[in-house]
Design a protein around this motif. Structure first.
Motif, PDB file in Angstrom:
ATOM      1  N   PRO A 581     -78.583  -2.296  -3.345  1.00 19.95           N
ATOM      2  CA  PRO A 581     -77.855  -1.521  -4.360  1.00 19.95           C
ATOM      3  C   PRO A 581     -76.670  -0.780  -3.752  1.00 19.95           C
ATOM      4  N   TYR A 582     -75.727  -0.524  -4.597  1.00 20.07           N
ATOM      5  CA  TYR A 582     -74.526   0.216  -4.187  1.00 20.07           C
ATOM      6  C   TYR A 582     -74.760   1.692  -4.479  1.00 20.07           C
ATOM      7  N   LEU A 583     -74.893   2.468  -3.424  1.00 23.48           N
ATOM      8  CA  LEU A 583     -75.068   3.917  -3.562  1.00 23.48           C
ATOM      9  C   LEU A 583     -73.786   4.608  -3.129  1.00 23.48           C
ATOM     10  N   LEU A 584     -73.541   5.746  -3.740  1.00 28.27           N
ATOM     11  CA  LEU A 584     -72.357   6.515  -3.368  1.00 28.27           C
ATOM     12  C   LEU A 584     -72.648   7.999  -3.482  1.00 28.27           C
ATOM     13  N   ALA A 585     -71.764   8.782  -2.905  1.00 25.15           N
ATOM     14  CA  ALA A 585     -71.894  10.242  -2.929  1.00 25.15           C
ATOM     15  C   ALA A 585     -70.695  10.806  -3.696  1.00 25.15           C
ATOM     16  N   GLY A 648     -78.302   5.653   3.259  1.00 18.22           N
ATOM     17  CA  GLY A 648     -78.121   5.013   1.960  1.00 18.22           C
ATOM     18  C   GLY A 648     -76.832   4.217   1.873  1.00 18.22           C
ATOM     19  N   SER A 649     -76.311   3.759   2.987  1.00 15.54           N
ATOM     20  CA  SER A 649     -75.094   2.928   2.974  1.00 15.54           C
ATOM     21  C   SER A 649     -74.003   3.537   2.101  1.00 15.54           C
ATOM     22  N   ARG A 650     -73.874   4.841   2.117  1.00 16.88           N
ATOM     23  CA  ARG A 650     -72.927   5.463   1.189  1.00 16.88           C
ATOM     24  C   ARG A 650     -71.825   6.249   1.878  1.00 16.88           C
ATOM     25  N   THR A 713     -75.753   5.628 -12.738  1.00 10.39           N
ATOM     26  CA  THR A 713     -76.553   6.843 -12.930  1.00 10.39           C
ATOM     27  C   THR A 713     -75.629   8.056 -12.833  1.00 10.39           C
ATOM     28  N   PRO A 714     -76.083   9.196 -13.372  1.00  7.72           N
ATOM     29  CA  PRO A 714     -75.326  10.426 -13.107  1.00  7.72           C
ATOM     30  C   PRO A 714     -75.504  10.832 -11.650  1.00  7.72           C
ATOM     31  N   ASN A 715     -74.771  11.853 -11.276  1.00  2.40           N
ATOM     32  CA  ASN A 715     -74.883  12.371  -9.916  1.00  2.40           C
ATOM     33  C   ASN A 715     -76.232  13.058  -9.741  1.00  2.40           C
ATOM     34  N   MET A 716     -77.026  12.575  -8.779  1.00  2.00           N
ATOM     35  CA  MET A 716     -78.353  13.171  -8.540  1.00  2.00           C
ATOM     36  C   MET A 716     -78.334  13.817  -7.161  1.00  2.00           C
ATOM     37  N   GLY A 717     -77.740  15.017  -7.084  1.00  2.00           N
ATOM     38  CA  GLY A 717     -77.707  15.682  -5.774  1.00  2.00           C
ATOM     39  C   GLY A 717     -76.865  14.913  -4.784  1.00  2.00           C
ATOM     40  N   ASP A 718     -75.633  14.659  -5.147  1.00  2.00           N
ATOM     41  CA  ASP A 718     -74.690  13.930  -4.299  1.00  2.00           C
ATOM     42  C   ASP A 718     -75.141  12.496  -4.025  1.00  2.00           C
ATOM     43  N   LEU A 719     -75.860  11.919  -4.949  1.00  2.00           N
ATOM     44  CA  LEU A 719     -76.260  10.513  -4.839  1.00  2.00           C
ATOM     45  C   LEU A 719     -76.145   9.893  -6.220  1.00  2.00           C
ATOM     46  N   ALA A 720     -75.499   8.754  -6.303  1.00  2.00           N
ATOM     47  CA  ALA A 720     -75.429   8.029  -7.571  1.00  2.00           C
ATOM     48  C   ALA A 720     -75.498   6.547  -7.265  1.00  2.00           C
ATOM     49  N   VAL A 721     -75.960   5.797  -8.248  1.00  2.00           N
ATOM     50  CA  VAL A 721     -75.988   4.350  -8.099  1.00  2.00           C
ATOM     51  C   VAL A 721     -74.746   3.792  -8.769  1.00  2.00           C
ATOM     52  N   GLY A 722     -73.977   3.035  -8.013  1.00  2.00           N
ATOM     53  CA  GLY A 722     -72.762   2.444  -8.549  1.00  2.00           C
ATOM     54  C   GLY A 722     -73.011   1.074  -9.144  1.00  2.00           C
ATOM     55  N   ARG A 723     -71.959   0.477  -9.656  1.00  2.00           N
ATOM     56  CA  ARG A 723     -72.086  -0.838 -10.307  1.00  2.00           C
ATOM     57  C   ARG A 723     -71.828  -1.952  -9.303  1.00  2.00           C
ATOM     58  N   GLY A 724     -72.771  -2.882  -9.257  1.00  2.00           N
ATOM     59  CA  GLY A 724     -72.653  -4.012  -8.344  1.00  2.00           C
ATOM     60  C   GLY A 724     -73.608  -3.870  -7.175  1.00  2.00           C
ATOM     61  N   MET A 725     -73.903  -4.987  -6.555  1.00  2.00           N
ATOM     62  CA  MET A 725     -74.780  -4.984  -5.373  1.00  2.00           C
ATOM     63  C   MET A 725     -74.090  -5.731  -4.243  1.00  2.00           C
ATOM     64  N   SER A 726     -74.352  -5.267  -3.040  1.00  2.00           N
ATOM     65  CA  SER A 726     -73.849  -6.027  -1.894  1.00  2.00           C
ATOM     66  C   SER A 726     -74.747  -7.243  -1.684  1.00  2.00           C
ATOM     67  N   ILE A 828     -68.020  -1.284  -0.404  1.00  2.00           N
ATOM     68  CA  ILE A 828     -69.233  -0.466  -0.435  1.00  2.00           C
ATOM     69  C   ILE A 828     -69.945  -0.574   0.910  1.00  2.00           C
ATOM     70  N   GLY A 829     -71.098   0.052   1.013  1.00  2.00           N
ATOM     71  CA  GLY A 829     -71.788   0.138   2.303  1.00  2.00           C
ATOM     72  C   GLY A 829     -72.383  -1.185   2.748  1.00  2.00           C
ATOM     73  N   LEU A 830     -72.516  -1.320   4.072  1.00  2.00           N
ATOM     74  CA  LEU A 830     -73.096  -2.556   4.598  1.00  2.00           C
ATOM     75  C   LEU A 830     -74.167  -2.309   5.660  1.00  2.00           C
ATOM     76  N   GLY A 831     -74.479  -1.060   5.925  1.00  2.00           N
ATOM     77  CA  GLY A 831     -75.441  -0.758   6.982  1.00  2.00           C
ATOM     78  C   GLY A 831     -76.831  -1.281   6.670  1.00  2.00           C
ATOM     79  N   GLU A 832     -77.195  -1.298   5.408  1.00  2.00           N
ATOM     80  CA  GLU A 832     -78.565  -1.687   5.055  1.00  2.00           C
ATOM     81  C   GLU A 832     -78.681  -3.163   4.706  1.00  2.00           C
ATOM     82  N   VAL A 833     -77.741  -3.658   3.907  1.00  2.00           N
ATOM     83  CA  VAL A 833     -77.848  -5.064   3.505  1.00  2.00           C
ATOM     84  C   VAL A 833     -77.813  -5.976   4.723  1.00  2.00           C
ATOM     85  N   SER A 834     -77.198  -5.488   5.798  1.00  2.00           N
ATOM     86  CA  SER A 834     -77.042  -6.333   6.978  1.00  2.00           C
ATOM     87  C   SER A 834     -78.327  -6.484   7.780  1.00  2.00           C
TER      88      SER A 834
END
Ligand code: FES
Length: 869
Positions: A581-585, A648-650, A713-726, A828-834
């Protein structure tokens, strides 16, 4: 003979109780020498004694008397090996780097004396550096660097700056990590831990010390006076030296009432098993090892779950049951298990705390400077600005350093009690026992194909084995793969009296892929189809489709051996797909200030080896067209504007756009004062100089703007799920020694689809490191404990084996950079999908080589030999 250190006379060590590493670090201030394992396994503490590489953590300090010692500081940053490591990015967090640099300097000199400017092959470099471990897995860069230095390519300073802006500080030992910030007079704290798996603690006390006064003792248990695993922190003591603090810790008396315990997950679900959490409050307070908030789930004794995700679930279940009854050959139903993998960052959890005039000063090895400062302010009831937390360099984390852990609490409390700065640093045994791990899993997967080869049903049931913690997401992640065919996935946790897991790089992902991607491979064989062709048909994800297309043309895949293989050594190639999943802050901020005629980039984020320091500098420099060397990047301080945590690859996908915004805002601010500053594009050097002079003291704050299509998703404590997946696809080649049961990964292709890549070399390094960690997960890493007592047995780096340079495949990383144009910044982040699919690709390669499919990790020689029989 005189005692000398780095070419200068040095006082002979006067404390025979100290190790050489402690003497160099704490007495001489040469903190470039790092202590990681404490048992001579990892090489981080390597120094030269009379020119010979030596593990200084094992060497008594007085052995330096009359000898000539060289530490990394003594290489002066001028050795070709150091220049090459920086230029080839043979490092990430940098904690292992001084040890590599010292050892490599000797190898390079020796090689060149014997071979001239020829290039050693991979095996020669691996042999030379066999005594060194890099948990970040920066081996590809190290191979390239050492070979280039041997070939004479770094005899002079290269023209180009290294890709990682802090590399010069890391290769020279100048980079100061948390433990290096102990001022004179710092006391050492030691944590007192539970020796029993379950008990109510009645009283903790300590007898007076030699001076007649009781030692400084602080309680770490909190209100609930219960310990639930061996190794749980109970209290902490401090003394001027670590040896004394250890003695005091041994003497602390813990009066407790034993409670019944269960340390075996199978026994924990028996009807008469002792129950760990009896009340709702206790269950709600159970530690969590998931990355996102743990969704509610039912409990039955020690079994939590199921957490269910279903898409036409009843249809999926009915189809699978009917297929089972009729013994449908196109039903693949198998069980896979994985062992617990420990994060094992080479820099352990460490905190140095002091109180000055009511303000709290902290150096903490953390992945989350802002969050930990917030928590500290709340716990010690301080205004946030009175907590000063610094984490300038962090020696890896991988998910384990994201909480107000006992080392922080102990250091802060002991500093308050003693009136001294206090350092609490976990030793390797503590790190491997009670600093988190990726829980083991048992996963049942069922796939049903139709006569036309389509996927007709999927089910996954996964049981997480995270000790006292919960949060399995292994099955849930499987629901995100292979389109919208009917499916039901269920996650469970079995709790036991063993230490808690923590989120680890791609939580749930590697065990999910280990089961699902091997089941898909098995289905391809049932269908008599190429595993790549099957995935191309089943997988609707356009990013992975682009990677599959690439794989089809890859010689490693296209020209792989076919048919049954014979003989002792057999080669095989396997592949696995992954997504994340694509996570962001959304709250990420970057400040850009003009100070002393220079540009300063600031944020309270931190660099745990991902390279965010270089990313921020690179983004601003590119946006304004200024030289990155002219920027100062200050991160890792809680006093700066909010920067996101490194998990969270964010981090990059959040901080990068905020840096762009800051650069744009600064340009506007400069233009108000200096109209010659262009509205876009590079700012000419002379214009910039004048503009900065006119804008002294100006500061702007850039924000992370919203993506074009918003967030899921809305912002959940500086964490949100964005659109799309790596997406990711790994292709792994192995050579299997069928006689000794050894698997040697030889080559790996890692295709990563995460959109635009900010810093290519640094991103590639991270993906190469993911392959190293995935290989460790597949072949070597296994946290073992004693089922009778709950004691962790694999508590040093001899028994918990991390992959070294000779264990890893030659790795090529490919980035597919399209598909995230709706994301601010384009990537988006790549630390986890990799990391997700690496072990599964290796499992499929072993099956390809031998015809035997591994089901249990790690794939030890005994398992392989047993399987081949
Ligand atoms: Fe080697 Fe992090 S760079 S351990």
């Amino acid at each position: 003979m005189d005692t000398s250190v780095n070419g200068a006379p040095s006082p002979a060590p006067d404390d025979p109780g100290l190790s050489a590493a402690d003497h160099l670090r704490d007495r001489l201030g040469l903190t470039g020498t790092k202590i990681a394992c404490g048992s001579g396994v990892c090489g981080a503490c390597t120094i030269l004694v009379d020119g010979a590489p030596t593990a200084s953590c094992l060497l008594p300090a007085d052995h330096l008397t009359g000898r000539s010692t060289t530490t990394v500081e003594g290489l002066d940053g001028l050795h070709p090996a150091q220049r090459a490591l920086a230029a080839h990015d043979g490092l990430q967090c940098g904690y292992c780097t001084p040890g590599f640099a010292v050892e490599a300097s000797v190898f390079v000199d020796t090689w060149r004396a014997e071979h001239g400017d020829t290039r050693p092959d991979r095996a020669a470099v691996a042999d030379a550096l066999a005594g060194h471990l890099c948990r970040c897995g920066a081996y590809e860069g190290i191979f390239a660097a050492v070979a280039a230095a041997c070939a004479g390519e770094f005899d002079t300073e290269p023209d180009q700056a290294p890709p990682r802006s802090d590399a010069p500080d890391k290769v020279t030992g100048r980079a100061r990590f948390s433990a290096d910030h102990a001022p004179p007079g710092t006391w050492e704290g030691v944590i007192v831990r539970s020796k029993v798996p379950h008990a109510r603690v009645a009283k903790v006390s300590a007898d007076p010390g030699p001076d007649g006064s009781p030692p400084p003792l602080v309680d770490l248990l909190g209100e609930e006076r219960v310990v639930r695993y061996v190794g749980q922190a109970i209290a902490a003591v401090a003394a001027p030296t670590r040896a004394l603090a250890r003695e005091l810790a041994e003497a602390v008396r813990v009066d407790l009432d034993p409670l019944p315990s269960v340390t075996d997950p199978r026994a924990a679900t028996a009807p008469d098993a002792p129950v760990l959490y009896r009340t709702k409050e206790e269950r709600d307070a159970a530690p969590a090892y998931g990355e996102a908030p743990t969704p509610p789930a039912p409990w039955n004794g020690n079994l939590r779950g199921p957490g269910v995700i279903s898409w036409r679930g009843p249809t999926a279940v009915a189809r699978l049951r009917a297929a089972g009854r009729r013994r449908d050959p196109l039903l693949v139903a198998e069980e896979y298990t994985t062992a617990a993998q420990v994060h094992s960052p080479l820099e352990p959890h460490v905190s140095v705390a002091s109180w000055v005039d009511g303000d709290l000063y902290l150096h903490v090895s953390t992945q989350s400077v802002g969050k930990i400062a917030d928590k500290a302010a709340s716990r010690w009831e301080l205004p946030r600005e009175r907590v000063h937390l610094v984490a300038e360099y962090v020696g890896g984390g991988f998910g384990a350093k994201n909480s107000l852990s006992p080392d922080v609490v102990a250091a802060v409390e002991l500093a308050r009690v003693t009136g001294h700065p206090v350092r609490v640093s976990l030793d390797r045994s503590e790190e491997l026992t009670d600093a988190g791990y990726r829980p083991g899993t048992r996963t049942r997967v069922a796939l049903l194909a139709g006569g036309d080869g389509s996927l007709r049903a999927l089910s996954v049931d996964s049981y997480g084995d995270g000790g006292v913690s919960v949060g399995s997401s292994t099955a849930a992640l499987a629901a995100l793969m292979y389109g919208r065919s009917p499916r039901r996935v269920r996650d469970y946790d079995v709790v036991t009296n063993r230490p808690p897991g923590e989120p680890m790089r791609g939580p749930g992902g590697p065990p999910m892929a280990w089961a699902l991607e091997q089941a898909v491979d098995a289905m391809a064989h049932r269908l008599g189809e190429d595993p790549l062709a099957l995935r191309r048909r089943w997988d609707g994800n356009p990013k992975r489709q682009a990677l599959y297309e690439r794989v089809a043309d890859l010689p490693l895949w296209r020209d792989r051996p076919r048919g049954a293989r014979t003989g002792r050594f057999r080669r095989g190639v396997g592949m696995a797909a992954a997504g994340w999943p694509y996570l962001l802050a959304p709250d990420a901020r970057v400040e850009l200030a003009v100070e002393g005629g220079s540009l300063v980039v600031r944020s309270a984020t931190q660099d745990i080896g991902t390279g965010i320091r270089a990313v921020l500098g690179g983004v601003v420099s590119e946006r304004l067209g200024v030289d990155a060397a002219d920027l100062r990047v200050e991160i890792g301080r809680s006093s700066s504007v909010h920067g996101t945590g490194s998990f969270g690859s964010r981090t990059t996908t959040s901080m990068g756009p905020a840096a762009v915004d800051a650069a744009d805002r600064l340009r506007e601010a400069l233009r108000e004062r200096s109209p010659d500053v262009p509205a876009s594009g590079p700012v000419p050097e002379h214009v910039l100089k004048e503009a900065l002079a006119a804008a002294e003291g100006v500061s702007v704050v850039g924000e992370r703007r919203r993506d074009r299509w918003g967030q899921l998703t809305p912002n959940m404590g500086d964490l949100a799920v964005g659109r799309g997946m790596s997406g990711a696809v790994h292709v792994m080649e192995v050579e299997v020694d069928t006689r000794l049961g050894r698997v040697r990964p030889t080559r790996c292709w890692a295709g990563i689809a995460a959109g635009r890549v900010y810093q290519e070399r640094l991103a590639r390094n991270q993906c190469e490191g993911a392959v190293v960690q995935g290989v460790g997960y597949a072949l070597h890493e296994e946290r073992r404990d004693d089922p009778a007592t709950g004691v962790v047995l694999s508590d040093d780096l001899e028994d918990y084996r991390l992959p070294g340079m000779g264990d890893v495949p030659e790795t090529e990383v490919y980035f597919h950079e399209e598909g995230f144009e709706h994301v601010v910044g384009g990537g988006i982040g790549l630390g986890e999908v990799s990391v997700v699919g690496v072990a599964a690709a290796l499992g499929n390669a072993v099956h390809d080589a031998t015809g035997w499919r591994p089901h249990d990790l790690p794939l030890r020689p005994d398992r392989l030999i047993g399987g081949l029989r």
